[in-house]
Motif scaffolding. Structure first.
Motif, mmCIF file in Angstrom:
data_model
loop_
_atom_site.group_PDB
_atom_site.id
_atom_site.type_symbol
_atom_site.label_atom_id
_atom_site.label_comp_id
_atom_site.label_asym_id
_atom_site.label_seq_id
_atom_site.Cartn_x
_atom_site.Cartn_y
_atom_site.Cartn_z
ATOM 1 N N THR A 16 0.836 -1.209 0.000
ATOM 2 C CA THR A 16 0.000 0.000 0.000
ATOM 3 C C THR A 16 0.868 1.256 0.000
ATOM 4 O OG1 THR A 16 -1.714 -1.230 1.153
ATOM 5 C CG2 THR A 16 -1.900 1.161 1.199
ATOM 6 N N ASP A 39 -7.856 -4.622 -1.554
ATOM 7 C CA ASP A 39 -7.622 -5.255 -0.260
ATOM 8 C C ASP A 39 -8.836 -5.072 0.655
ATOM 9 O OD1 ASP A 39 -6.603 -6.268 2.083
ATOM 10 O OD2 ASP A 39 -4.992 -4.790 2.280
ATOM 11 N N SER A 43 -6.814 -0.217 3.091
ATOM 12 C CA SER A 43 -5.819 0.732 3.614
ATOM 13 C C SER A 43 -5.643 1.937 2.699
ATOM 14 C CB SER A 43 -4.464 0.027 3.775
ATOM 15 O OG SER A 43 -4.600 -1.107 4.572
ATOM 16 N N ASP A 84 -3.899 -2.013 -5.756
ATOM 17 C CA ASP A 84 -3.286 -2.458 -4.505
ATOM 18 C C ASP A 84 -4.020 -3.719 -4.063
ATOM 19 O OD1 ASP A 84 -1.784 -2.557 -2.160
ATOM 20 O OD2 ASP A 84 -3.160 -1.223 -1.069
HETATM 21 MG MG LIG Z 1 -1.755 -3.028 2.144
#
Ligand SMILES: [Mg+2]
Ligand SMILES: Nc1ncnc2c1ncn2[C@@H]1O[C@H](COP(=O)(O)OP(=O)(O)OP(=O)(O)O)[C@@H](O)[C@H]1O
Length: 233
Positions: A16, A39, A43, A84
């Motif tokens: 991230t 994810d 995040s 991500d």
């Molecule tokens: Mg991450």
């Protein structure tokens, strides 16, 4: 539109951190950029919530919706999508790999990360996607000498048969501090070593996205004195 997937099976390698920094660098260099957060921890979305600037655009995307989102984004004029991914969940990461033009596989220079990224690289290779390893949290040089652990990591990654990005990221407080406030190292300290290495890595990734074949080069880590320090392998 080009798509870069950032992955590694191991948690906490810096996916991230790399995703938000590269997305921000890409936006800064004029790309219409979308950071798709696959994810479940979200995040990158959390980072966006802390942020004043609306760019780069960050969106939570469910793995099953990723391909459609990619198509929509391309039609809407997005020219770079960075994805991500979370650790471990292979079926979800597979969706990111399928959409990617380039897979950046992030590892810290330690045995466990390197074992884990071997599997991530194998997943990307299964879909015939180009893989580049990015070393993160590299230790600083001592008396101008790279730590043996770093050189061993480069060597171990190369033995896996995929290129290592010629710019790696060192362990720097600037990454932790900036991300905590929804910023980036290059926004907070544009003349810092962290900003230099992110911009150098983004420049390399951008060129790599338009290259037919990877160019083998000696990995370089920006040193504390801001001068590139080529590794002696
Ligand atoms: Mg991450
Ligand atoms: N180069 C770096 N220097 C210092 N700290 C770093 C660096 N890269 C990442 N970190 C720190 O390491 C921790 C993990 O980073 P990050 O959340 O980016 O990893 P991740 O791979 O996305 O984790 P996860 O697998 O849980 O999604 C964070 O606290 C982050 O600030």
């Amino acid at each position: 539109m080009k798509t870069v997937a950032i992955l590694s099976r191991k948690g906490g390698t810096g996916k991230t951190t790399l995703a938000v920094h590269l997305a921000s660098a890409a936006h800064g260099s004029g790309h219409v950029t979308l950071l798709a957060d696959l994810d479940r921890q979200h995040s990158a979305v959390e980072w966006r919530r802390q942020r004043q600037d609306v760019h780069p655009v960050v969106e939570a995307v469910k793995p099953g919706a990723l391909f459609a989102r990619q198509q929509d984004a391309a039609r809407a004029g997005v020219d770079l999508m960075i994805i991500d991914t979370g650790p471990s969940i292979e079926e979800e990461v597979e969706q990111a790999v399928r959409c990617a033009d380039l897979c950046l596989v992030v590892a810290r220079p330690n045995f466990f990360d390197i074992r884990a990224v071997a599997e991530s690289a194998a997943l990307a290779a299964r879909f015939h996607k180009p893989v580049v390893f990015v070393l993160n949290q590299a230790p600083h040089r001592q008396a101008s000498i790279e730590a043996p652990v770093l050189m061993e990591a480069v060597s171990a990654l190369r033995k896996l048969g995929f290129p290592v990005a010629p710019i790696g990221l060192r362990t720097r407080v600037a990454y932790q501090r900036s991300v905590a406030g929804g910023s980036t190292a290059q926004d907070m300290e544009p003349s810092s070593s962290a900003a230099s290495e992110i911009l150098a890595l983004w420049t390399w990734v951008e060129a790599r996205l338009h290259e037919e074949r990877p160019v083998a080069r000696t990995p370089t880590f920006i040193s504390a004195d801001d001068r590139p320090a080529p590794m002696m392998l």
